[in-house]
Design a protein around this motif. Structure first.
Motif, PDB file in Angstrom:
ATOM      1  N   ASN A  62       0.530  -1.087   0.037  1.00  0.00           N
ATOM      2  CA  ASN A  62      -0.428  -0.216   0.154  1.00  0.00           C
ATOM      3  C   ASN A  62       1.081   0.913   0.315  1.00  0.00           C
ATOM      4  N   THR A  69      -3.936  -0.216  -3.649  1.00  0.00           N
ATOM      5  CA  THR A  69      -5.085   0.287  -2.799  1.00  0.00           C
ATOM      6  C   THR A  69      -5.093  -1.019  -1.769  1.00  0.00           C
ATOM      7  N   SER A 153      -9.245   2.971 -10.237  1.00  0.00           N
ATOM      8  CA  SER A 153      -8.219   2.223  -9.327  1.00  0.00           C
ATOM      9  C   SER A 153      -7.489   1.530 -10.249  1.00  0.00           C
ATOM     10  N   PRO A 528     -14.191   2.453  -4.640  1.00  0.00           N
ATOM     11  CA  PRO A 528     -12.833   3.570  -5.253  1.00  0.00           C
ATOM     12  C   PRO A 528     -12.687   5.215  -4.965  1.00  0.00           C
ATOM     13  N   PHE A 531      -9.699   6.046  -2.583  1.00  0.00           N
ATOM     14  CA  PHE A 531      -8.622   5.214  -2.305  1.00  0.00           C
ATOM     15  C   PHE A 531      -7.272   5.964  -1.373  1.00  0.00           C
ATOM     16  N   GLY A 532      -6.848   5.085  -0.775  1.00  0.00           N
ATOM     17  CA  GLY A 532      -5.846   4.451   0.211  1.00  0.00           C
ATOM     18  C   GLY A 532      -6.422   4.344   0.979  1.00  0.00           C
TER      19      GLY A 532
END
Length: 582
Positions: A62, A69, A153, A528, A531-532
């Motif tokens: 990550n 993701t 993504s 999505p 993100f992260g």
């Protein structure tokens, strides 16, 4: 040239090699214990390497090194953990047919050493570009028209190389696990059944001691200093384990490969489950279909009668082990979704912001070392380290004297209950975390090189779920190992131990598949636009779904285990196949 064997004469079975021990009344016992201790030391170092790879794998993938993701990184971690168990029958089969357990362990450690070098090789830019090429740049495009529009993504950078390396690591780890467990039990088997039971307790204790050493040191280095250094330490642990295993060779009992019963078991399963397919096979090969493999060749191995008896044992044991699969789905959340949840809770700094007494070196690095999220695994590990000696020296002897010691199956049912409780606690904590997120009460924290929007809840709130999963290990995993080894016939111990670990991997992969399914559009884990992070996902519902699956299968397990115990306590338990049990 050896003399020809007379017609009907049984083939000569290769003998096991026993070490040349010094004479004396206490000599053999002392050297058996020394051999067992060497196996425990090798296992401790191998587990230290394994946890050094697995503990921060989600964080590593990550990070800005790969930009995967959270869902993609969690799936890769579950695939690696699943492969490290699912491939166990491969190592067991190679040991049974070609290598023997000793050579299988030695070669597996060598593969382990080579495969573990991939992670430090990809932890620095030059090595990463050599193995993976350059990271593709994010495509430029128009800004989102609204705040809630989804972000696509990115493609998984370096996925083929990393997945290949992780699968090789999984194969090596699974082969070591399936063969070293039985190999160690072989060293102390002559000391009696109680010695075998105690070996499994201390074997599991060694696993968790290796985890402590890895999590305290390696996880801290990976999260706060360098992934390159942090992933180099597991390579050193595997190298040291390989050296100790070779050094202890003179005191080991080694057994030659005795052949595999896989084809015999498959034929018997086909004959009993699908008679019409068996009749078609019989029509194509009337001579070969009537003969089991050991009747057609002079290779040593079990007789046809032993094959049938062993198949009956396998049919009774398999339902018990299969109903443990949902427990493994819950258990492996500890190293995947629990980690992801912890990254989105407030992780305190080890040192204050700028203390007056901080050294110049630490001030130069920013003095903002955070507690590694992987340290939460220590709550699980410490429970095992404390309870195993207490259970071995105090609780079990006391219950045995009072004739109240529960059976392995009863302990496994209790372990399922604690696993169910752990995932319920995780779900409640996730609900509370999301309440803070939805009220826009967040804190930004940098873990490694990644910025997370976390809830202001302290990460220490995760300790109960880790403690509960640790207690569940004591009651489910250790008795499960003992059950698989002791209930299996000696000629099938390696195969059944492999099946036990394989089903553990099935649980991990089912958990990974469930994450992937719920990550599809409109799924609970599909977010999505975040993100992260996982702040717009519904991981709490995922945890409660796991709890429901565990509860239903725990009831099924109790019914199957009761039937198994009634069958083994009846007259059949004294028939032919029970004489061959380990």
């Amino acid at each position: 040239m050896p003399a020809p064997r007379a017609l009907g004469e049984q083939p000569r079975v290769p003998r096991e090699r026993r070490p040349l021990l010094p004479r004396g009344r206490r000599g053999p016992r002392r050297w058996r214990r020394a051999a067992g201790a060497a196996v425990l030391l090798v296992e401790m170092l191998e587990r230290a390497a394994f946890f050094g790879v697995a503990a921060n794998l989600v964080l590593y993938l990550n990070s800005t090194n790969f930009n995967w993701t959270g869902e993609q990184a969690s799936r890769a971690a579950l695939v690696f953990l699943g492969a490290s168990y699912l491939l166990a029958p491969v190592g067991g089969w190679l040991a049974d047919v070609y290598l023997g357990r000793y050579r299988a362990v030695a070669l597996s450690l060598l593969l382990y050493l080579a495969a573990s070098g991939l992670l430090p090789a990809t932890a620095f830019p030059d090595g990463r570009s050599s193995f993976c090429g350059e990271m593709p740049a994010s495509p430029l495009g128009p800004a989102c028209p609204s705040p809630g529009c989804p972000r696509a993504s990115p493609s998984l950078y370096c996925a083929p190389v990393l997945y290949a390396g992780l699968l090789l690591l999984g194969l090596a780890a699974s082969s070591v696990r399936s063969n070293l467990t039985s190999f160690g039990a072989d060293q102390v088997m002559d000391l009696g059944r109680d010695a075998t039971r105690r070996f499994f307790n201390w074997f599991y204790w060694s696993i968790n001691l290796g985890a402590v050493l890895s999590l305290l040191v390696v996880a801290f280095i990976q999260q706060n200093i360098s992934f390159l250094l942090g992933y180099s330490i597991p390579v050193g642990c595997v190298g040291l384990a390989f050296f100790i295993f070779l050094f202890a060779t003179p005191i080991f009992i080694t057994k030659p490969p005795m052949g595999s019963q896989v084809s015999s078991m498959l034929k018997l399963a086909l004959q009993n489950c699908c008679p019409w397919l068996w009749q078609r096979h019989l029509a194509r090969d009337p001579q070969g279909a009537r003969l089991l493999p050991d009747q057609r060749s002079p290779q040593p191995g079990p007789s046809p009668q032993d094959d049938i008896a062993n198949f009956q044992v396998l049919v009774k044991i398999l339902p018990v082990m299969v109903t443990l699969v949902p427990y493994w789905m819950v258990y492996f959340q500890m190293q995947s979704t629990y980690v992801l949840q912890g990254l989105h809770l407030h992780i305190p700094n080890i040192f204050p912001a700028n203390p007056a007494n901080i050294s110049t070196a630490l001030r130069a690095q920013g003095s903002n070392y955070t507690i590694p999220e992987a340290w939460l695994l220590l709550a699980n590990v410490v429970v095992v380290l404390i309870l195993v000696p207490l259970k071995d020296h105090l609780i079990d002897p006391l219950l045995l004297r009072c004739k109240l010691l529960p059976s392995a199956l009863q302990k496994m049912a209790l372990g399922m209950f604690f696993g169910f409780t752990s995932v319920i606690v995780a779900g409640v904590l996730e609900m509370e975390r999301l309440h803070y997120i939805h009220r826009n009460e967040t804190v930004s924290q940098q873990i490694g090189e990644v910025l997370y929007n976390a809830a202001p809840l302290s990460i220490w709130w995760q300790i109960p779920q880790y403690l509960l999963i640790g207690v569940s290990e004591i009651f489910a995993s250790i008795p499960g190992l003992e059950f698989a080894y002791s209930e299996a016939p000696r000629s099938m111990q390696g195969a059944i131990m492999g099946i036990f670990f394989c089903l553990s991997g099935v649980g991990s992969l089912l958990g990974s598949s469930l994450v992937a399914l719920l990550s599809l559009p409109r799924g609970w884990l599909h977010c999505p636009e975040d993100f992260g992070n996982i702040n717009n996902c519904r991981m709490d519902l995922y945890f409660f779904l796991l709890a429901g699956i565990q509860a239903v299968t725990a009831l099924l397990f109790i019914w199957i285990a009761g039937s198994y115990e009634r069958a083994t306590q009846g007259p059949a338990s004294h028939s032919g196949f029970s004489r061959d049990r380990g």
